[in-house]
Design an enzyme around this catalytic site. Sequence first.
Site, PDB file in Angstrom:
ATOM      1  N   GLY A 130      22.043  12.427  35.636  1.00 40.01           N
ATOM      2  CA  GLY A 130      23.022  12.117  34.608  1.00 40.01           C
ATOM      3  C   GLY A 130      24.434  12.322  35.130  1.00 40.01           C
ATOM      4  N   CYS A 131      25.425  11.858  34.363  1.00 39.09           N
ATOM      5  CA  CYS A 131      26.808  11.950  34.824  1.00 39.09           C
ATOM      6  C   CYS A 131      27.297  13.395  34.891  1.00 39.09           C
ATOM      7  CB  CYS A 131      27.724  11.105  33.944  1.00 39.09           C
ATOM      8  SG  CYS A 131      27.650  11.485  32.179  1.00 39.09           S
ATOM      9  N   PHE A 132      26.982  14.203  33.875  1.00 40.94           N
ATOM     10  CA  PHE A 132      27.384  15.612  33.909  1.00 40.94           C
ATOM     11  C   PHE A 132      26.700  16.360  35.059  1.00 40.94           C
ATOM     12  CE2 PHE A 132      28.322  15.029  29.224  1.00 40.94           C
ATOM     13  CZ  PHE A 132      29.692  15.142  29.358  1.00 40.94           C
ATOM     14  N   ALA A 135      28.429  15.637  38.498  1.00 40.63           N
ATOM     15  CA  ALA A 135      29.653  16.399  38.758  1.00 40.63           C
ATOM     16  C   ALA A 135      29.363  17.881  38.918  1.00 40.63           C
ATOM     17  CB  ALA A 135      30.651  16.172  37.624  1.00 40.63           C
TER      18      ALA A 135
END
Length: 325
Positions: A130-132, A135
């Site tokens: 996922g994007c979170f 990062a």
Amino acid sequence: MSLRVGIVGISGFGGGEAMRLIANHPSFELIYAAGEGSAGSRLVERFPGVPAKLAELVIEKWDPETLPNLDVLFASLPTGTSAEALARVSQDVKIVDIGGDHRYVAGWAYGLADVWPSQIKGQSRIANPGCFPAATLTALAPLLADKLIEPGQIVVDAKTGISGAGRGGADSRFGYAESNENLVPYGLLKHVHMPEIATTIERLNGGSAAGLVFTPHLVPMTRGVLVTIYCRGQATTRQCLNAARRFYAERAFVRVTDAPPQTKWAAGSNLAFVSYASDPERSLVIAMGVVDNLGKGAAGQAVQNANLICGLPETAGLDGAPVWP
């Protein structure tokens, strides 16, 4: 070498970004596009700026039983909607699932490409992070691997642009009037990305991530994720930066910076930026990570994973500079 590629969910933000990257990829040829509400439309009707070579490609209704002969399929579908259908795709077709149905599912490799590239190469089923997590885990991985922080004492404060919520429909809660000049926390204590973050923390360090706290916030910008992560540890800022530079020394897409990163640094790219600050007297380490939620947080990392499983140069189709300003 030309590889035949398809995208399911092409009319969404993630699928559209995958199309943009594949359109200029030196080895991928997009021959199949599928969607639901957009089925029957030509790509140029959905994306007026699409390259001429793809303009007349017709978006088909998604049906795994009628796939053409493909080498790679990118699936960009909402979490909870892809597992059953993708199970019916031939094993001869490599799949990168940009959605959330296969993260840490048996038979699927977790595609944290900058951390575990050797575990992705040669696989045929990849679950994109996922994007979170993209990062967060990119920033944490060097510290966890070197045991510079305690895995069970991590607090993640995350900010994301509105495109991370998906394209949505006319009744979307993320329209201009609702989102402009607004800052919204959501998914408190139970966000869908918490399990994969916790599992990966434990996999990187060997300790328990039971104390993980993760709070995402929606901010009024289109693209970008910035995470500020509070950890317990005695490492100095220089030790953290040096650990990250060693960890990512051979990785093309991770930039370790002395200055705190900004979301615009990564806009429109597959780059990830990480930085650190610490106060050993308070046993405090702050890790920061920035990605474009549609780039490294979705389609960019998906293409990177596809390059790895297809034996292509990892940077193929991904070495463009970020958009600035």
